[in-house]
Design an enzyme around this catalytic site. Structure first.
Site, PDB file in Angstrom:
ATOM      1  N   SER A 121       0.731  -1.192   0.430  1.00 35.17           N
ATOM      2  CA  SER A 121       0.245   0.231  -0.055  1.00 35.17           C
ATOM      3  C   SER A 121       0.558   1.579   0.318  1.00 35.17           C
ATOM      4  O   SER A 121       0.723   2.332  -0.134  1.00 35.17           O
ATOM      5  CB  SER A 121      -0.868  -0.038   1.254  1.00 35.17           C
ATOM      6  N   HIS A 142      -0.623  -2.624  -7.188  1.00 36.06           N
ATOM      7  CA  HIS A 142      -1.639  -2.349  -6.208  1.00 36.06           C
ATOM      8  C   HIS A 142      -3.352  -2.256  -6.381  1.00 36.06           C
ATOM      9  O   HIS A 142      -3.399  -1.550  -6.423  1.00 36.06           O
ATOM     10  CB  HIS A 142      -1.322  -0.528  -5.501  1.00 36.06           C
ATOM     11  N   GLU A 154      -3.361   0.687  -8.993  1.00 35.48           N
ATOM     12  CA  GLU A 154      -2.605   1.170  -9.182  1.00 35.48           C
ATOM     13  C   GLU A 154      -1.998   0.243  -9.668  1.00 35.48           C
ATOM     14  O   GLU A 154      -0.774  -0.366  -8.748  1.00 35.48           O
ATOM     15  CB  GLU A 154      -2.670   1.801  -8.217  1.00 35.48           C
ATOM     16  N   ASN A 192      -3.564   6.010  -1.473  1.00 34.82           N
ATOM     17  CA  ASN A 192      -3.201   6.236   0.066  1.00 34.82           C
ATOM     18  C   ASN A 192      -2.876   7.561   0.530  1.00 34.82           C
ATOM     19  O   ASN A 192      -3.285   7.682   1.153  1.00 34.82           O
ATOM     20  CB  ASN A 192      -2.146   5.163   0.280  1.00 34.82           C
TER      21      ASN A 192
END
Ligand SMILES: CC(=O)CC(=O)SCCNC(=O)CCNC(=O)[C@H](O)C(C)(C)COP(=O)(O)OP(=O)(O)OC[C@H]1O[C@@H](n2cnc3c(N)ncnc32)[C@H](O)[C@@H]1OP(=O)(O)O
Ligand SMILES: NC(=O)C1=CN([C@@H]2O[C@H](COP(=O)(O)OP(=O)(O)OC[C@H]3O[C@@H](n4cnc5c(N)ncnc54)[C@H](OP(=O)(O)O)[C@@H]3O)[C@@H](O)[C@H]2O)C=CC1
Length: 293
Positions: A121, A142, A154, A192
């Site tokens: 992450s 991701h 991602e 994130n």
């Protein structure tokens, strides 16, 4: 034409690993799933089985497709069982040492052309790649939680990731029916970097007594049209994972705006990790989640 991916290994059978295994198998790929012990692998396979069963009962998948999808999944009890994978996606705990050790074990077993990917992450793709024998064939893939439902993936290129690896992974993500965004390799990437400070601020809002768990979540679901309130989402992601991401942002940028809220630290210290441990900002022991503050 990009490098073909037929067999995928997944390391870590938790909520992300079993979701990734499900979508790869549903896309027609052969998938081997590995975790620290057989019980974890069985729990991951059983979660997939239940979700596929629900898709059939909701008439979103035929019984034949369910059977074929499940048959494409198998348990890899040791890392050796992943030896012929074209791509291995690591989805173990968000801890750099744990991930680095997994990649060391994998490199000793995999074909030299196999692509290594991490579902981290937040951690540096470049640094994880540098510890392997193939930084040019190392990449971040991701997925978002819950994997079967979320449309975005991602893709994160480390500084050494070569074009052939990027193209193979771009085509793999497309074959899963997901939309790809490309992120440069900086702490916590795009989603994130934006999402976790918002969650951390929600915890600070709770810590300062500005609102209760329920009022904060209601404010953001009804006031900002978020599908889940930020504290529900934190519990869903896992408070340990949220804290790890905030620490990577804080260490990586050295900017106090990313300081993890002390209340988030305290919950993780208590082992209150959210839905997966039965308690976080909500208590999940009853039929319905109950706010704890
Ligand atoms: C931390 C990171 O590194 C990056 C991240 O992933 S950040 C987190 C990103 N994710 C989010 O922000 C999720 C926000 N929440 C949502 O989008 C929605 O609340 C949700 C999709 C999770 C659930 O939607 P909902 O309509 O409230 O619930 P519900 O009707 O019960 O479920 C909708 C679907 O989601 C699926 N779903 C719900 N929870 C799930 C889970 N834990 N695993 C797999 N599927 C799940 C359900 O099976 C259902 O699937 P179908 O429509 O195919 O039947
Ligand atoms: N939760 C989320 O919303 C998202 C998480 N991610 C990332 O995905 C990764 C996994 O997260 P998530 O699925 O939530 O975590 P979970 O805790 O649900 O699953 C992690 C799994 O990895 C296992 N594991 C730990 N060490 C090893 C090892 N050495 N070898 C094999 N398996 C191991 C764990 O076993 P045990 O429990 O026994 O340690 C556990 O079963 C993390 O990097 C996380 O940051 C990415 C997107 C979203």
């Amino acid at each position: 034409m990009s490098q073909a991916i037929h067999t995928v290994g997944v390391v870590g059978a938790g909520q992300m690993g079993n979701g990734i295994a499900q979508v790869a198998a549903a896309a027609g790929l052969s998938v081997r799933i590995h975790d620290v012990d057989h019980a974890r692998i069985e729990a991951g396979l059983s979660a997939i089985d239940q979700r596929l069963g629900r898709l059939v009962s909701n008439e979103r998948m035929s019984e034949d497709d369910r059977k074929a999808t499940f048959e494409r999944l198998s348990a890899a009890n040791t890392i050796d069982d992943l030896a012929d994978a074209d791509l291995v996606i690591e989805a173990a705990t968000e801890n750099e040492k744990v991930k680095a050790a997994i990649f060391t074990d994998l490199c000793a077993k995999l074909n030299k052309d196999a692509i290594l990917a991490t579902n981290t992450s937040s951690l540096s793709i470049t640094r994880l790649a540098a510890g392997t024998d193939r930084p040019e064939r190392f990449v971040g893939i991701h997925f978002m939680n819950p994997v079967p439902k979320m449309k975005l993936v991602e893709v994160v290129r480390g500084i050494a990731t070569d074009d052939a690896t990027f193209e193979a992974v771009r085509d793999f993500v497309g074959a899963l029916g997901k939309t790809m965004t490309l992120s440069e390799d900086f702490p916590a990437f795009i989603v994130n970097r934006i999402l976790l400070p918002m969650i951390n601020e929600a915890v600070a809002t709770l810590h300062e007594g500005v609102g209760s768990v329920e009022s904060i979540d209601t404010a953001m679901t009804l006031g900002a049209n978020h599908p889940m309130g930020p504290l529900t989402l934190a519990d869903f992601i896992g408070l340990d994972t949220c804290l790890s991401i905030m620490r990577v942002l804080h260490d990586g940028f050295g900017d106090p705006k990313y300081r993890p809220c002390p209340l988030l630290v305290k919950y993780v210290d208590a082992g209150w990790l959210g839905k997966k441990s039965g308690r976080g900002f909500y208590d999940y022991s009853g039929e319905k989640p109950v706010p704890t503050r």
